[in-house]
Design a protein around this motif. Structure first.
Motif, PDB file in Angstrom:
ATOM      1  N   CYS A 144       0.898  -1.160  -0.026  1.00 22.23           N
ATOM      2  CA  CYS A 144      -0.014   0.284  -0.072  1.00 22.23           C
ATOM      3  C   CYS A 144       0.801   1.134  -0.072  1.00 22.23           C
ATOM      4  O   CYS A 144       0.328   2.271  -0.676  1.00 22.23           O
TER       5      CYS A 144
ATOM      6  N   GLU B 277       3.356   1.575  -4.028  1.00 18.01           N
ATOM      7  CA  GLU B 277       2.912   2.457  -5.159  1.00 18.01           C
ATOM      8  C   GLU B 277       3.931   2.302  -6.288  1.00 18.01           C
ATOM      9  O   GLU B 277       4.433   3.825  -6.690  1.00 18.01           O
TER      10      GLU B 277
ATOM     11  N   PHE C 251       3.503   2.501  -9.481  1.00 15.49           N
ATOM     12  CA  PHE C 251       3.090   3.142 -10.624  1.00 15.49           C
ATOM     13  C   PHE C 251       3.426   4.828 -10.707  1.00 15.49           C
ATOM     14  O   PHE C 251       3.320   5.233  -9.605  1.00 15.49           O
TER      15      PHE C 251
ATOM     16  N   SER D 255       3.035   8.538 -10.949  1.00 15.55           N
ATOM     17  CA  SER D 255       1.903   9.517 -10.626  1.00 15.55           C
ATOM     18  C   SER D 255       0.842   9.847 -11.550  1.00 15.55           C
ATOM     19  O   SER D 255      -0.258  10.245 -11.195  1.00 15.55           O
TER      20      SER D 255
ATOM     21  N   ASP E 213      -3.302   7.169 -13.302  1.00 18.91           N
ATOM     22  CA  ASP E 213      -4.250   7.239 -12.204  1.00 18.91           C
ATOM     23  C   ASP E 213      -5.573   6.761 -12.830  1.00 18.91           C
ATOM     24  O   ASP E 213      -5.763   6.327 -13.928  1.00 18.91           O
TER      25      ASP E 213
ATOM     26  N   LYS F 266      10.407   5.163  -5.881  1.00 19.00           N
ATOM     27  CA  LYS F 266       9.810   5.647  -4.493  1.00 19.00           C
ATOM     28  C   LYS F 266       9.522   4.150  -3.982  1.00 19.00           C
ATOM     29  O   LYS F 266       9.885   3.857  -2.695  1.00 19.00           O
ATOM     30  N   ALA F 267       9.127   3.019  -4.688  1.00 19.30           N
ATOM     31  CA  ALA F 267       9.071   1.622  -3.967  1.00 19.30           C
ATOM     32  C   ALA F 267      10.233   1.220  -3.483  1.00 19.30           C
ATOM     33  O   ALA F 267      10.095   0.714  -2.224  1.00 19.30           O
TER      34      ALA F 267
ATOM     35  N   MET G  40       0.919  -7.453  -4.397  1.00 18.11           N
ATOM     36  CA  MET G  40       0.895  -6.154  -5.201  1.00 18.11           C
ATOM     37  C   MET G  40      -0.433  -6.403  -6.052  1.00 18.11           C
ATOM     38  O   MET G  40      -1.576  -5.304  -6.033  1.00 18.11           O
TER      39      MET G  40
ATOM     40  N   ILE H 129      -4.549  -4.661  -5.567  1.00 22.04           N
ATOM     41  CA  ILE H 129      -5.112  -3.848  -6.742  1.00 22.04           C
ATOM     42  C   ILE H 129      -6.462  -4.574  -6.834  1.00 22.04           C
ATOM     43  O   ILE H 129      -7.523  -3.922  -7.066  1.00 22.04           O
TER      44      ILE H 129
ATOM     45  N   ASP I 192      -8.736  -3.315  -4.250  1.00 22.38           N
ATOM     46  CA  ASP I 192      -9.341  -1.969  -4.782  1.00 22.38           C
ATOM     47  C   ASP I 192     -10.328  -2.006  -5.525  1.00 22.38           C
ATOM     48  O   ASP I 192     -11.602  -1.309  -5.710  1.00 22.38           O
TER      49      ASP I 192
ATOM     50  N   GLU J 161      -8.181  -1.003 -12.831  1.00 26.11           N
ATOM     51  CA  GLU J 161      -7.572  -2.126 -11.968  1.00 26.11           C
ATOM     52  C   GLU J 161      -7.216  -3.305 -13.055  1.00 26.11           C
ATOM     53  O   GLU J 161      -5.907  -3.791 -12.848  1.00 26.11           O
TER      54      GLU J 161
ATOM     55  N   LYS K 290      -3.790  -2.124 -14.462  1.00 24.14           N
ATOM     56  CA  LYS K 290      -2.641  -2.267 -13.607  1.00 24.14           C
ATOM     57  C   LYS K 290      -2.347  -3.847 -13.516  1.00 24.14           C
ATOM     58  O   LYS K 290      -1.088  -4.013 -13.771  1.00 24.14           O
TER      59      LYS K 290
END
Length: 324
Positions: free
Chosen positions: A227, A230, A232, A234, A237, A255-256, A281, A285, A288, A303, A306
């Motif tokens: 969570c 992320e 992906f 930015s 989305d 970032k991950a 991961m 998804i 969600d 989703e 992704k």
């Protein structure tokens, strides 16, 4: 719009009569949040938060209170539930449970600094160290994230929507669940499951508390980790995904990787967890997807896209991006 039930001053005074917390001075509704009703309360002796559970059973709330009390014993920074004059943490108003919590001074930071992000990641790892293997007979009353529960919820959503699209999406959903490799050896415990900025408090740039354990449940410990990761971009989305083609690169693992490295300083991942982070991961998804089951056509929706990108990348490349 978090206040779904209005409480007058007289209503709150009646509730406070069951506690030794002083007389009501004033109260204000708390607008942050989307599910439960919350009020800030000031009495003649202290500041409080009144939380009214709009859609939870008493048993589900008791699980949450027992968990928080357990975390308090371990010195974990979270709100303190307050006992009434009868020795109970939970009261009932109009057939719904409520709890009074101590008020914690702090700020909700919508755009945290790198230092604040690191502090949150550390506290999440500490939460998992504390709750690894946490057992409670009341877990059955929570929405625990597992494959069986997801299939059940997806079937309920498809039946409620009751369209050709929802039934076809259900077939896709069950197929995707069956593709997950989530061995029973993966460590489980309590995940908070909701790190929205309104659920994290900072004070003078220091982590103060993790609040709102309304979604906390018994699941794979790495669920909270994915969570926060992320991977992906930015720009990719729910409202922009259809502007990308399947050939586009939608990943930004920088970032991950930082999240995983920071987390691993306080709770090192075993090799099984590293290998199956790919599946977690996808699992996140799919969870969600339940909340937005009506959104999108079965042939192509956020989703699904992704999941498709992750499948195209593959488990080995996903692993190498994070741990190689």
């Amino acid at each position: 719009m978090a206040v779904k039930t209005n409480f007058s001053s007289n209503n709150l005074k009646d509730i406070l009569c069951n506690y030794n917390l002083g007389e009501l001075v004033f109260s204000n509704p708390i607008t942050k949040g989307t599910v439960q009703t919350n009020f800030f309360i000031k009495t003649t002796t202290r500041k409080l938060v009144f939380r009214y559970y709009e859609n939870r059973t008493k048993e589900s709330v008791l699980f949450e209170i027992n968990l928080i009390n357990y975390l308090q014993e371990k010195k974990y920074p979270c709100p303190t539930p307050l006992c009434n004059n009868y020795g109970h943490f939970i009261g009932i108003y109009d057939d719904k449970p409520y709890v009074l919590f101590s008020f914690i001074e702090g700020e909700h930071i919508e755009n945290p600094t790198n230092n604040q992000k690191k502090q949150l990641i550390r506290k999440v790892a500490e939460l998992h160290n504390i709750t690894k293997g946490f057992k409670s007979d009341l877990s059955q009353y929570r929405l625990n994230y597992n494959v069986e529960q997801c299939e059940k919820l997806a079937k309920e959503s498809a039946e409620k929507i009751n369209t050709f699209n929802s039934q076809e999406k259900l077939k896709w959903y069950i197929y995707q669940l069956n593709q997950l490799a989530l061995p029973s050896s993966l460590p489980k415990g309590i995940c908070h499951s909701d790190f929205h900025f309104s659920n994290v408090l900072f004070h003078n740039d220091e982590f103060k508390a993790l609040i709102d354990f309304d979604d906390a449940n018994y699941t794979f410990l790495t669920f909270d980790l994915v969570c926060m990761m992320e991977p992906f971009k930015s720009t990719f989305d729910w409202d922009t995904w259809d502007k990308f083609s399947l050939e586009d690169d939608v990943f930004d693992f920088s970032k991950a990787k930082k999240v995983v490295l920071e987390y691993s300083q306080y709770r090192p991942l075993n090799e099984f967890e590293k290998i199956h982070l790919f599946d977690l991961m996808k699992f996140g998804i799919l969870i969600d997807c339940i909340w937005y089951f009506e959104r999108g056509k079965v042939n192509d929706f956020f989703e699904k896209r992704k999941i498709d990108y992750l499948d195209k990348l593959g488990r080995e490349n996903f692993y190498q991006e994070l741990f190689g």
